[in-house]
Design a protein around this motif. Structure first.
Motif, PDB file in Angstrom:
ATOM      1  N   PHE B  10       0.620  -1.606  -0.237  1.00  0.00           N
ATOM      2  CA  PHE B  10       0.209  -0.322   0.175  1.00  0.00           C
ATOM      3  C   PHE B  10       1.096   1.475   0.244  1.00  0.00           C
ATOM      4  CE2 PHE B  10      -2.301  -3.554   2.073  1.00  0.00           C
ATOM      5  CZ  PHE B  10      -3.381  -3.513   1.031  1.00  0.00           C
ATOM      6  N   GLY B  11       2.214   1.265   0.572  1.00  0.00           N
ATOM      7  CA  GLY B  11       3.055   1.971   0.798  1.00  0.00           C
ATOM      8  C   GLY B  11       3.636   2.448  -0.523  1.00  0.00           C
ATOM      9  N   ARG B  14       0.482   4.192  -2.985  1.00  0.00           N
ATOM     10  CA  ARG B  14       0.384   5.743  -2.817  1.00  0.00           C
ATOM     11  C   ARG B  14       1.230   5.881  -3.517  1.00  0.00           C
ATOM     12  NH1 ARG B  14      -0.840   3.903   2.509  1.00  0.00           N
ATOM     13  NH2 ARG B  14       1.309   3.451   2.845  1.00  0.00           N
ATOM     14  N   ARG B  15       3.013   5.712  -2.926  1.00  0.00           N
ATOM     15  CA  ARG B  15       3.815   6.476  -3.947  1.00  0.00           C
ATOM     16  C   ARG B  15       3.796   6.434  -5.205  1.00  0.00           C
ATOM     17  NH1 ARG B  15      10.054   6.224  -2.433  1.00  0.00           N
ATOM     18  NH2 ARG B  15       9.879   6.587  -0.037  1.00  0.00           N
ATOM     19  N   GLU B  18       1.383   9.206  -6.894  1.00  0.00           N
ATOM     20  CA  GLU B  18       1.663  10.112  -6.729  1.00  0.00           C
ATOM     21  C   GLU B  18       2.392  11.075  -7.450  1.00  0.00           C
ATOM     22  OE1 GLU B  18       3.270  10.883  -2.579  1.00  0.00           O
ATOM     23  OE2 GLU B  18       2.013   9.914  -1.447  1.00  0.00           O
ATOM     24  N   GLY B  32      -6.910   2.962  -6.163  1.00  0.00           N
ATOM     25  CA  GLY B  32      -6.922   3.384  -4.014  1.00  0.00           C
ATOM     26  C   GLY B  32      -8.417   2.919  -4.284  1.00  0.00           C
ATOM     27  N   HIS B 227      -9.153   0.710   5.290  1.00  0.00           N
ATOM     28  CA  HIS B 227      -8.752   1.347   3.875  1.00  0.00           C
ATOM     29  C   HIS B 227      -9.967   2.345   3.457  1.00  0.00           C
ATOM     30  CE1 HIS B 227      -5.877  -0.998   1.852  1.00  0.00           C
ATOM     31  NE2 HIS B 227      -6.788  -2.155   1.746  1.00  0.00           N
ATOM     32  N   GLN B 231     -10.206   6.455   3.851  1.00  0.00           N
ATOM     33  CA  GLN B 231     -10.476   6.819   2.266  1.00  0.00           C
ATOM     34  C   GLN B 231     -11.574   8.104   3.072  1.00  0.00           C
ATOM     35  OE1 GLN B 231     -10.516   5.709  -1.746  1.00  0.00           O
ATOM     36  NE2 GLN B 231      -8.761   4.238  -1.327  1.00  0.00           N
TER      37      GLN B 231
END
Lengths: 325, 325
Positions: B10-11, B14-15, B18, B32, B227, B231
Motif C-alpha cells: 500500500f505504501g 501511494r508512491r 503521487e 485506490g 481502507h 479514505q
C-alpha cells in the motif's frame, strides 16, 4: 500435448476463442485483433478499445541491458502501438506487476516514471493496477482507448488489390538483440530502436481514415501479413527488395553473416504499422505528406502468401515470431 | 530501500499514485479503490469500471492443491468481487497469461473453462488477452464493468454513525490454507471456500442502492476497515464477538491452537463484502431479506480504529494482509 504441438501461441489463442464464444451485440471485435472493440454507446459515439500486453523479465527485457525507465517506456509503447493499429487514441492505463521482495523502490519508481513519460506524451492517464510479490519481474499493461467507428482498421478489412504499406524500416530491434546476444555493441540507432521503441501514434490517426486493414509489427512482418490474410480471407505477395531496411541493420547483417531481411520478416518489436490501402486512397494519403513504404499487395486467397525474392523467384513467405516455438 | 520499508504494497501504491497524477474530468476515481471509475458518456449513462488482478503460481494458487478449472474460477471470481464491491455489473474480461513451454494444452483449456464458467454465470464475455512463455504460471485478469452512478459505492463514502456490515462468515479460506500448510485435511466446506471462493455479485446489486462505502474482503477484515477509514477520514470500532465465524473455522482454530478471529482479521480471499450503511437505510435493506452481519460502526477519525475484544477491552485493530510484509 504441449502448446508447441498445436501451432504455438496462435494455435492456443484459436482454441481459447472457440472454447469461449463472445457473440454479443456490443462486441464489434473480440479475440483476434490488436485490441478488442466495444460499442458502448450508440454510434456515432466512439468505440471503446481494450488491449493488454505482458512482459516477462529476461524474455522481453533485461535489467542488465535496460534502465527501469526504458523498460517502463517500452512496456507502455507496445500497448500504445496496439491502439495505433486500430486507428484509435489511447486514454487510460492499468498496470499489474510482479516484483521480488528485494526490489529497490527507486527501481520501481523509475519504471513507472518511464511509463508515465509515454503516457504524458500520448495524453494517457494511469488509473490503477495490482502489485504482488514473486520471483520474476512480470509487467502486464491494459490500455483502453477510443476510435471513431469510421476510422476503425480491423485485420479483416484487407481486400485483394490493396497495396501493403509499412510506416518505417524494419528489423532494427531484432538486429540489436542479435548483436547484444553475440557480444557486439550495436550502433546508437539500433540500441535506441531495441531499448526505447516508439509506437506510431504520430502517424496512425492520419492513416486510419484511408486504410482498410491495419496491424502493428510486433512479431515480424511475415506474421503480421499472415494475420491480415487469414482474417481477410486473402493472399499476399511481398517484394523482398521493397522491404525498407536501415543501413545499420544491413551492417549488422554483414557482421553476423545474416540476411537482414530475416530480421524484418521474423524479428519482433519494430512497432511500425503495416496497413492495406486501395491505390486511389493511397494517393490521397500520400498527398498529406506521410512517409510510407510499399512492400507488396493483397491478392486472392488461392494465390497464397508469397515472397518475391531478390532473384525474382516467388516462394512461400518465410518467418514470423511465435512465443511458444 | 526495499518495498517492505515504505509500508509494503500500500505504501508502494501511494508512491506511484503521487508520481502519476490522473486529474482528468472523466476520472471519477483512479488508483485506490476496488476498481477505477470512468465517466465515458454524459450521466445518467452508466460509469465504466475497470479492475485488474494478478495471480502467481505457488503464491495465489498451487497446481498440487487445485484443479486448473478451480484456479480459473478463482482468478475470475476475485475480479468479479472487485466489480461487486463498486456496486456494479461485470461485462468484459481480458486474460494475460505466462505459461511454461511444457504446459499441457489440456491444462490450459481447463483453466479457461473455469474462467468461462464464472463468466457465464455472471453474463461476462472473454474478449482477448495475451499469452507468453515464462517459468512461473502467472495470470492477469482485467475485468470491465458498469455501474449506475447513483449506486456507486466508493471506499471514501463512509460516514461516522454508519454501521459496518459483512455479507457472510469470514476466515474460512485462511483456515483451510493453514490446515493444508500444516498437513491437515480441511472440511469440505473450508476446502470449497479456499479453492472455489465465490464473489458476492448475488447480493451486491441489492446492497449498492443503500450502502455508502463498500469494499470486498480480499486481504482480511482489518485491512479493509482501514481502507474505508483512511479514505473516508473516519475511525471505526469493530466488535470482536460480532465477527461471523463458521463452526468449521472455529474447529480449525482449536486444531491448530489459533484464535479464529485472527483469520477473519488477517486472512485473505474471503470475497465477502464489507459495507457501511446508515441505520435507517439498513432497515430498508433488511426488509428485502438480505442476510447481513453487523460487525461494528464508523466513528470520528479522532476515535481511531479499534477492536472491542471479547473481554470488553478496546485495542487498536490488529492484522491485515500485505503482499510485501
Amino acid at each position: 500435448m504441449i502448446i508447441k504441438e498445436i501451432g504455438g501461441e496462435f494455435g492456443l489463442i484459436r482454441r481459447i476463442a472457440e472454447l469461449l464464444p463472445a457473440d454479443r451485440a456490443e462486441v464489434v471485435k473480440g479475440i483476434g485483433d490488436d485490441a478488442a472493440v466495444l460499442r458502448i454507446a450508440p454510434e456515432p459515439s466512439p468505440y471503446l478499445l481494450v488491449t493488454t500486453d505482458l512482459l516477462v523479465e529476461n524474455r522481453h527485457f533485461r535489467r542488465t541491458w535496460s534502465t527501469p525507465e526504458q523498460i517502463g517506456m517500452k512496456a507502455a509503447e507496445c500497448n500504445m502501438s496496439d491502439i495505433a493499429a486500430m486507428g484509435g487514441s489511447p486514454q487510460w492505463m492499468f498496470v499489474s506487476i510482479v516484483l521480488p521482495a528485494d526490489t529497490e523502490v527507486e527501481w520501481v519508481e523509475s519504471l513507472y516514471r518511464g511509463m508515465g513519460r509515454s503516457c504524458q506524451q500520448h495524453g494517457v492517464v494511469l488509473l490503477g493496477g495490482d502489485t504482488t510479490q514473486g520471483d520474476v519481474i512480470t509487467i502486464n499493461i491494459t490500455l483502453l482507448g477510443s476510435v471513431d467507428p469510421d476510422h476503425l482498421c480491423l485485420r479483416r478489412h484487407g481486400r485483394p488489390g490493396d497495396l501493403l504499406m509499412v510506416t518505417g524500416t524494419l528489423g532494427a530491434s531484432a538486429a540489436a538483440y542479435a548483436l547484444l546476444s553475440n557480444g557486439y555493441r550495436p550502433s546508437k540507432y539500433l540500441l535506441h530502436k531495441h531499448l526505447t521503441p516508439a509506437s506510431r501514434l504520430d502517424v496512425s490517426s492520419r492513416i486510419a481514415p484511408f486504410a482498410n486493414a491495419m496491424i502493428d509489427i510486433s512479431d515480424g512482418l511475415a506474421a503480421e501479413v499472415r494475420h491480415i490474410c487469414a482474417q481477410s480471407a486473402a493472399g499476399a505477395r511481398i517484394n523482398s527488395q521493397n522491404i525498407p531496411i536501415h543501413d545499420d541493420v544491413k551492417a549488422a547483417g554483414r557482421t553476423l553473416g545474416i540476411d537482414p531481411v530475416t530480421w524484418a520478416l521474423s524479428g519482433g518489436e519494430d512497432f511500425e504499422l503495416l496497413f492495406s490501402v486501395s491505390p486511389e486512397r493511397l494517393a490521397q494519403l500520400k498527398a498529406q505528406g506521410c512517409v510510407l513504404h510499399e512492400v507488396g499487395r493483397i491478392t486472392d486467397a488461392e494465390d497464397g502468401i508469397l515472397l518475391m525474392t531478390s532473384s525474382g523467384e516467388a516462394i512461400p513467405l518465410p518467418g514470423g515470431f511465435d512465443h511458444f516455438e
